[in-house]
Design a protein around this motif. Structure first.
Motif, PDB file in Angstrom:
ATOM      1  N   ASP A 103      -4.825  -4.264   1.642  1.00 34.39           N
ATOM      2  CA  ASP A 103      -5.662  -3.117   1.940  1.00 34.39           C
ATOM      3  C   ASP A 103      -5.342  -2.575   3.333  1.00 34.39           C
ATOM      4  O   ASP A 103      -5.000  -3.327   4.245  1.00 34.39           O
TER       5      ASP A 103
ATOM      6  N   ARG B  41     -12.332   0.158  -5.725  1.00 33.93           N
ATOM      7  CA  ARG B  41     -12.634   1.542  -5.331  1.00 33.93           C
ATOM      8  C   ARG B  41     -12.366   2.480  -6.512  1.00 33.93           C
ATOM      9  O   ARG B  41     -12.269   2.034  -7.653  1.00 33.93           O
TER      10      ARG B  41
ATOM     11  N   ALA C 193      -9.814   6.785  -3.524  1.00 37.41           N
ATOM     12  CA  ALA C 193      -9.463   5.624  -2.701  1.00 37.41           C
ATOM     13  C   ALA C 193      -8.962   4.501  -3.603  1.00 37.41           C
ATOM     14  O   ALA C 193      -9.414   4.345  -4.744  1.00 37.41           O
TER      15      ALA C 193
ATOM     16  N   CYS D  27      -5.030   3.141   2.023  1.00 34.59           N
ATOM     17  CA  CYS D  27      -5.708   2.980   0.739  1.00 34.59           C
ATOM     18  C   CYS D  27      -7.056   3.690   0.720  1.00 34.59           C
ATOM     19  O   CYS D  27      -7.534   4.119  -0.340  1.00 34.59           O
ATOM     20  N   GLN D  28      -7.679   3.827   1.874  1.00 30.63           N
ATOM     21  CA  GLN D  28      -9.019   4.399   1.942  1.00 30.63           C
ATOM     22  C   GLN D  28      -9.019   5.892   2.238  1.00 30.63           C
ATOM     23  O   GLN D  28     -10.033   6.560   2.040  1.00 30.63           O
TER      24      GLN D  28
ATOM     25  N   ARG E 220      -7.300  -7.438  -0.383  1.00 33.77           N
ATOM     26  CA  ARG E 220      -7.543  -7.436   1.061  1.00 33.77           C
ATOM     27  C   ARG E 220      -7.230  -8.818   1.628  1.00 33.77           C
ATOM     28  O   ARG E 220      -7.839  -9.818   1.255  1.00 33.77           O
TER      29      ARG E 220
ATOM     30  N   HIS F 145      -7.366  10.149  -2.139  1.00 36.47           N
ATOM     31  CA  HIS F 145      -8.403  10.395  -3.149  1.00 36.47           C
ATOM     32  C   HIS F 145      -7.776  10.355  -4.543  1.00 36.47           C
ATOM     33  O   HIS F 145      -6.819  11.079  -4.807  1.00 36.47           O
TER      34      HIS F 145
ATOM     35  N   ALA G 246      -5.779   1.371   5.966  1.00 43.16           N
ATOM     36  CA  ALA G 246      -6.379   2.698   6.081  1.00 43.16           C
ATOM     37  C   ALA G 246      -5.781   3.668   5.075  1.00 43.16           C
ATOM     38  O   ALA G 246      -6.463   4.571   4.582  1.00 43.16           O
TER      39      ALA G 246
ATOM     40  N   THR H 124      -8.190   0.848  -5.082  1.00 44.59           N
ATOM     41  CA  THR H 124      -8.572  -0.564  -5.203  1.00 44.59           C
ATOM     42  C   THR H 124      -7.439  -1.398  -4.614  1.00 44.59           C
ATOM     43  O   THR H 124      -6.259  -1.117  -4.867  1.00 44.59           O
TER      44      THR H 124
ATOM     45  N   ASP I 261       0.807  -1.210   0.000  1.00 46.40           N
ATOM     46  CA  ASP I 261       0.000   0.000   0.000  1.00 46.40           C
ATOM     47  C   ASP I 261       0.845   1.267   0.000  1.00 46.40           C
ATOM     48  O   ASP I 261       0.470   2.277  -0.605  1.00 46.40           O
TER      49      ASP I 261
END
Length: 339
Positions: free
Chosen positions: A279, A330, A289, A283-284, A294, A287, A281, A291, A251
């Motif tokens: 996956d 995502r 987010a 990655c989320q 996981r 902006h 935090a 893909t 990541d």
């Protein structure tokens, strides 16, 4: 404040040190009322057994070891190791066992650490990570008869038991997903080439690309750090035929790649799709987010610790395959631009 000892308990209870030892270790030799009184005094004084003394009496150190042969600052950057250690600790804490963690600067220092830990009875066993081809650690722990469990496999771990997830299937799923979106030129920024999990993913990546008859695929290697991942991304995007999708082996490199793409004015996902491995935090929070593949990394750590404790206890153990990885789609992936 002085650490309470068996002598202190014996003085308070008005008994011999031998009687205290019998009571604390649950051995016969004292009456039940005396045992209860001794245990109550020990609790009142805050007495705890000495690991060093226990190691001398029953050979157990009450700790397992984990050596990470990476730069120390990577532990605070890469979420993978934090998740892995949390899983290990969750299992060990239930059994009142400790984790002895050490970061080394090279493989020779890691091997010497295992020798010293075993000679000094510092650990009852070790968990090995980042398995390599013909890994000297496997041979060493087998020679030392040091109980060990590998996070990785199933190949290359000798007679040791291992914990792993199906990375090959996950990589095929990533390639299939990108190909289904219409991508024909896919690159991969992988971890160090000497790691067996890197080689396994590379083999699966190439096989899936051949099966999908993709036009251009390539793999370049980096060190999992953001700087190296960003540099690899910059070279790929500056080429004469830049890929329309890049898959990253962690990541941190994927997040760095997103920043490089924005810097080079390559919009994501309109001109470049990005997929991260493992996956987190990170990655989320960016902006768009990311893909990401996981995997339950904490589960790997928990299973490895549980296997190792059973091995130390003399119980038979077998390999464990963790839950299958999944792909969280995502905003960083989309069909490629039309020619």
């Amino acid at each position: 404040m002085k650490r309470p000892t068996i002598t202190d308990i014996a003085w308070r209870a008005g008994v011999s040190k031998g009687a205290v030892s019998y009571a604390l270790n649950g051995r016969p030799g004292v009456s039940e009322p005396t045992r209860e009184r001794i245990l109550a005094i020990a609790a009142e004084l805050g007495w705890q057994p000495s690991n060093a003394a226990r190691a001398l009496s029953d050979g157990r150190a009450g700790a397992v070891g984990l050596v990470i042969d990476r730069p120390a600052h990577t532990l605070g950057i890469e979420p993978f190791f934090m998740q892995l250690i949390s899983g290990i600790e969750a299992e060990l804490s239930e059994k009142a066992e400790a984790l002895l963690l050490k970061v080394t600067e090279d493989r020779a220092a890691e091997l010497e650490t295992y020798r010293r830990w075993w000679a000094e009875r510092r650990v009852d066993g070790v968990i090995l990570v980042d398995l390599c081809e013909d890994d000297p650690r496997v041979k060493l722990v087998e020679e030392l008869k040091l109980p060990a469990v590998v996070i990785g496999g199933p190949a290359g771990k000798g007679r040791l038991s291992g914990v792993w997830s199906d990375d090959a299937s996950a990589m095929r799923a990533v390639v299939d997903y990108l190909a289904a979106l219409g991508h024909r030129s896919i690159a991969r920024v992988a971890g160090p080439a000497e790691f067996m999990h890197t080689a396994l993913r590379t083999k699966a990546f190439n096989a899936a690309a051949r099966q999908r008859r993709l036009d251009r695929v390539q793999t370049v290697h980096a060190d999992y750090m953001g700087e190296a991942g960003g540099q690899a991304t910059r070279r790929l995007l500056a080429g004469t035929t830049p890929p329309t999708a890049i898959v990253f082996d962690n990541d941190v490199m994927a997040v760095a790649a997103l920043a490089v793409a924005q810097e080079m004015r390559v919009p994501v996902p309109e001109r470049l799709s990005i997929v991260a491995w493992d996956d987190s935090a990170l990655c989320q929070l960016v902006h768009p987010a990311l893909t990401a593949v996981r995997r339950n990394i904490a589960e790997h750590g928990s299973h490895a610790a549980a296997l190792l404790l059973r091995l130390v206890a003399g119980e038979p153990i077998a390999d464990v395959e963790c839950s299958a990885p999944t792909l969280a789609t995502r905003g960083s992936t989309a069909p490629p631009p039309r020619a």
